[in-house]
Design a protein around this motif. Sequence first.
Motif, PDB file in Angstrom:
ATOM      1  N   HIS A  49       0.763  -1.300  -0.093  1.00 14.00           N
ATOM      2  CA  HIS A  49       0.257  -0.066  -0.049  1.00 14.00           C
ATOM      3  C   HIS A  49       0.980   1.472  -0.174  1.00 14.00           C
ATOM      4  O   HIS A  49       0.762   2.138   0.695  1.00 14.00           O
ATOM      5  CB  HIS A  49      -1.064  -0.036   0.989  1.00 14.00           C
ATOM      6  N   ILE A  50       1.877   1.275  -1.033  1.00 19.09           N
ATOM      7  CA  ILE A  50       2.457   2.542  -1.036  1.00 19.09           C
ATOM      8  C   ILE A  50       1.732   3.547  -1.813  1.00 19.09           C
ATOM      9  O   ILE A  50       1.430   3.336  -2.771  1.00 19.09           O
ATOM     10  CB  ILE A  50       3.945   2.232  -1.780  1.00 19.09           C
ATOM     11  N   THR A  51       1.648   4.740  -1.177  1.00 16.89           N
ATOM     12  CA  THR A  51       0.952   5.834  -1.678  1.00 16.89           C
ATOM     13  C   THR A  51       1.540   7.234  -1.142  1.00 16.89           C
ATOM     14  O   THR A  51       2.269   7.404  -0.275  1.00 16.89           O
ATOM     15  CB  THR A  51      -0.698   5.696  -1.181  1.00 16.89           C
ATOM     16  N   MET A  52       1.277   8.228  -2.297  1.00 15.84           N
ATOM     17  CA  MET A  52       1.795   9.597  -1.700  1.00 15.84           C
ATOM     18  C   MET A  52       0.332  10.371  -1.713  1.00 15.84           C
ATOM     19  O   MET A  52      -0.334  10.382  -2.517  1.00 15.84           O
ATOM     20  CB  MET A  52       2.523  10.091  -2.923  1.00 15.84           C
ATOM     21  N   SER A  53       0.274  11.224  -0.805  1.00 11.43           N
ATOM     22  CA  SER A  53      -0.679  12.353  -0.586  1.00 11.43           C
ATOM     23  C   SER A  53       0.132  13.625  -0.477  1.00 11.43           C
ATOM     24  O   SER A  53       1.014  13.813   0.262  1.00 11.43           O
ATOM     25  CB  SER A  53      -1.433  11.971   0.825  1.00 11.43           C
ATOM     26  N   CYS A  54      -0.985  14.753  -0.901  1.00  8.42           N
ATOM     27  CA  CYS A  54      -0.280  16.151  -0.648  1.00  8.42           C
ATOM     28  C   CYS A  54      -1.540  17.001  -0.276  1.00  8.42           C
ATOM     29  O   CYS A  54      -2.700  16.481  -0.324  1.00  8.42           O
ATOM     30  CB  CYS A  54       0.190  16.650  -2.084  1.00  8.42           C
ATOM     31  N   GLU A  55      -1.210  17.922   0.545  1.00  2.00           N
ATOM     32  CA  GLU A  55      -2.001  18.798   1.104  1.00  2.00           C
ATOM     33  C   GLU A  55      -1.455  20.240   0.835  1.00  2.00           C
ATOM     34  O   GLU A  55      -0.187  20.590   1.159  1.00  2.00           O
ATOM     35  CB  GLU A  55      -2.247  18.763   2.643  1.00  2.00           C
ATOM     36  N   ASN A  56      -1.959  21.193   0.384  1.00  2.00           N
ATOM     37  CA  ASN A  56      -2.045  22.356   0.026  1.00  2.00           C
ATOM     38  C   ASN A  56      -2.306  23.455   1.072  1.00  2.00           C
ATOM     39  O   ASN A  56      -3.067  23.789   1.492  1.00  2.00           O
ATOM     40  CB  ASN A  56      -2.575  23.011  -1.163  1.00  2.00           C
ATOM     41  N   PRO A  57      -1.205  23.850   1.998  1.00  4.15           N
ATOM     42  CA  PRO A  57      -1.231  24.614   3.152  1.00  4.15           C
ATOM     43  C   PRO A  57      -1.890  25.981   2.809  1.00  4.15           C
ATOM     44  O   PRO A  57      -2.420  26.825   3.486  1.00  4.15           O
ATOM     45  CB  PRO A  57       0.205  24.841   3.830  1.00  4.15           C
ATOM     46  N   ASP A  58      -1.897  26.525   1.537  1.00  2.00           N
ATOM     47  CA  ASP A  58      -2.445  27.887   1.143  1.00  2.00           C
ATOM     48  C   ASP A  58      -3.758  27.640   0.640  1.00  2.00           C
ATOM     49  O   ASP A  58      -4.108  28.417  -0.149  1.00  2.00           O
ATOM     50  CB  ASP A  58      -1.407  28.533   0.132  1.00  2.00           C
ATOM     51  N   SER A  59      -4.384  26.520   0.789  1.00  2.00           N
ATOM     52  CA  SER A  59      -5.814  26.133  -0.023  1.00  2.00           C
ATOM     53  C   SER A  59      -6.662  27.189   0.745  1.00  2.00           C
ATOM     54  O   SER A  59      -6.621  27.617   1.977  1.00  2.00           O
ATOM     55  CB  SER A  59      -6.299  24.783   0.293  1.00  2.00           C
ATOM     56  N   VAL A  60      -7.848  27.549  -0.009  1.00  2.00           N
ATOM     57  CA  VAL A  60      -8.721  28.624   0.421  1.00  2.00           C
ATOM     58  C   VAL A  60      -9.933  27.689   0.678  1.00  2.00           C
ATOM     59  O   VAL A  60     -10.347  26.941  -0.005  1.00  2.00           O
ATOM     60  CB  VAL A  60      -8.928  29.541  -0.808  1.00  2.00           C
ATOM     61  N   GLY A  61     -10.384  27.941   1.752  1.00  2.00           N
ATOM     62  CA  GLY A  61     -11.559  27.239   2.214  1.00  2.00           C
ATOM     63  C   GLY A  61     -11.216  25.873   3.042  1.00  2.00           C
ATOM     64  O   GLY A  61      -9.965  25.441   2.963  1.00  2.00           O
ATOM     65  N   HIS A  62     -12.090  25.014   3.434  1.00  2.00           N
ATOM     66  CA  HIS A  62     -12.199  23.790   3.977  1.00  2.00           C
ATOM     67  C   HIS A  62     -11.941  22.632   2.927  1.00  2.00           C
ATOM     68  O   HIS A  62     -12.750  22.887   1.676  1.00  2.00           O
ATOM     69  CB  HIS A  62     -13.197  23.553   4.863  1.00  2.00           C
TER      70      HIS A  62
END
Length: 77
Positions: A48-61
């Motif tokens: 189950h090797i996977t990559m996830s990203c999160e944009n800290p500058d995202s607008v809104g929830h």
Amino acid sequence: MFMIYWSIRIDGQELACSKEFTNECMAEALRFSESLRAEQRQGAVIRHITMSCENPDSVGHAGVADAGPEYSWKKRR
């Protein structure tokens, strides 16, 4: 930020693992996940090797939010 998630089996139990990379280190994150896949191909019990990203500058929830009254969409056939 980027996160790589994978699981390994130790003594019959699945152990969840993760490693964090900063926004500037996407290439390093990809190299790391490929190194895990190379170990997997060589017989290591890595799954189950996977990559996830999160944009800290995202607008809104994250996720779906209710549209405001100015938004009008209708399905047309």
